[in-house]
Scaffold this active site. Structure first.
Site, mmCIF file in Angstrom:
data_model
loop_
_atom_site.group_PDB
_atom_site.id
_atom_site.type_symbol
_atom_site.label_atom_id
_atom_site.label_comp_id
_atom_site.label_asym_id
_atom_site.label_seq_id
_atom_site.Cartn_x
_atom_site.Cartn_y
_atom_site.Cartn_z
ATOM 1 N N ASP A 79 -135.305 -54.538 48.514
ATOM 2 C CA ASP A 79 -136.113 -55.450 47.712
ATOM 3 C C ASP A 79 -136.347 -56.690 48.562
ATOM 4 O OD1 ASP A 79 -137.342 -57.058 45.879
ATOM 5 O OD2 ASP A 79 -135.632 -57.246 44.538
ATOM 6 N N TRP A 104 -126.008 -56.058 50.365
ATOM 7 C CA TRP A 104 -125.865 -54.995 49.386
ATOM 8 C C TRP A 104 -126.010 -53.670 50.094
ATOM 9 C CZ3 TRP A 104 -130.473 -57.520 49.969
ATOM 10 C CH2 TRP A 104 -131.625 -56.777 50.009
ATOM 11 N N ASP A 123 -130.122 -59.646 54.373
ATOM 12 C CA ASP A 123 -131.224 -60.602 54.415
ATOM 13 C C ASP A 123 -131.091 -61.447 55.674
ATOM 14 O OD1 ASP A 123 -132.214 -59.701 52.032
ATOM 15 O OD2 ASP A 123 -131.403 -61.342 50.834
ATOM 16 N N ASP A 153 -131.464 -57.845 43.634
ATOM 17 C CA ASP A 153 -132.349 -58.931 43.197
ATOM 18 C C ASP A 153 -131.755 -60.319 43.420
ATOM 19 O OD1 ASP A 153 -134.311 -57.191 42.418
ATOM 20 O OD2 ASP A 153 -133.596 -57.044 40.362
ATOM 21 N N TRP A 156 -129.397 -63.228 48.921
ATOM 22 C CA TRP A 156 -128.156 -63.006 49.659
ATOM 23 C C TRP A 156 -127.934 -64.071 50.723
ATOM 24 C CZ3 TRP A 156 -124.692 -59.688 47.819
ATOM 25 C CH2 TRP A 156 -125.136 -58.774 46.866
ATOM 26 N N TYR A 165 -134.763 -67.612 52.511
ATOM 27 C CA TYR A 165 -134.929 -66.172 52.748
ATOM 28 C C TYR A 165 -136.136 -65.920 53.646
ATOM 29 C CZ TYR A 165 -136.285 -61.361 52.023
ATOM 30 O OH TYR A 165 -136.663 -60.056 52.230
ATOM 31 N N THR A 168 -135.589 -58.759 55.367
ATOM 32 C CA THR A 168 -134.416 -57.904 55.176
ATOM 33 C C THR A 168 -134.413 -56.787 56.215
ATOM 34 O OG1 THR A 168 -134.502 -58.354 52.801
ATOM 35 C CG2 THR A 168 -133.179 -56.473 53.492
#
Length: 178
Positions: A79, A104, A123, A153, A156, A165, A168
């Protein structure tokens, strides 16, 4: 019999001594060190070369799928923006960013070998997002937000000093057991 073995060892010693002396007369130490350094550097870089391990270690010749597409198998629980379209690569953050300290994990099936793999999604933090980068929202197998390691969601970058951010990366951790 012991005399024969002694003669054999003496012959090996004399031959190796003669060849070593001849090489020492022909080549200087710097030449040897340069060649030895080249061989060692080549040996150290060999593991870095890209290999497609799903085909038994055959050299990477490209994939049938586009890694910059959200439907690529490693992006099953991703995501966010792909780092490969944001100045980095599929597995490394772009310059000027740093990987998040927390991540994650998803379990994705590789269609090439029909095995499930654990994929860590990290991330990359520290810069603003690139508007032209590919954004993926593929939450296959996503769990509710009560368990942080399974929920995608969350920003991170919250554990990093710079919480902005950027994108990823997807890193395969290994084959999923079970």
């Amino acid at each position: 019999m012991p005399r024969m073995i002694d003669r054999l060892f003496n012959l090996i010693d004399k031959t190796s001594e003669q060849s070593t002396r001849k090489a020492a007369q022909s080549y200087g130490r710097r030449s040897f060190l340069a060649k030895a350094g080249t061989v060692m550097a080549g040996a150290m870089l060999a593991p870095v070369l890209p290999f497609d391990r799903s085909l038994g270690g055959a050299a990477f010749a490209g994939t049938l799928e586009d890694e910059n597409d959200c439907s690529y198998w490693k992006h099953c629980a991703l995501d966010g923006n792909l780092c490969s379209t944001s100045g980095g690569s599929l597995t490394s953050c772009p310059p000027g960013t740093e990987a998040s300290k927390v991540a994650w994990v998803g379990t994705c099936r590789n269609p090439a070998d029909d095995k499930d793999y654990l994929v860590s999604y990290n991330d990359c933090c520290g810069r603003a997002t690139v508007p032209s980068s590919t954004f993926c929202f593929t939450s296959e197998g996503e769990r509710p937000g009560y368990r942080m390691g399974l929920h995608n969601d969350i920003n991170w970058c919250m554990a990093n000093t710079n919480k902005g951010y950027h994108c990823t990366v997807s890193v395969v951790l290994g084959v999923a057991n079970g």
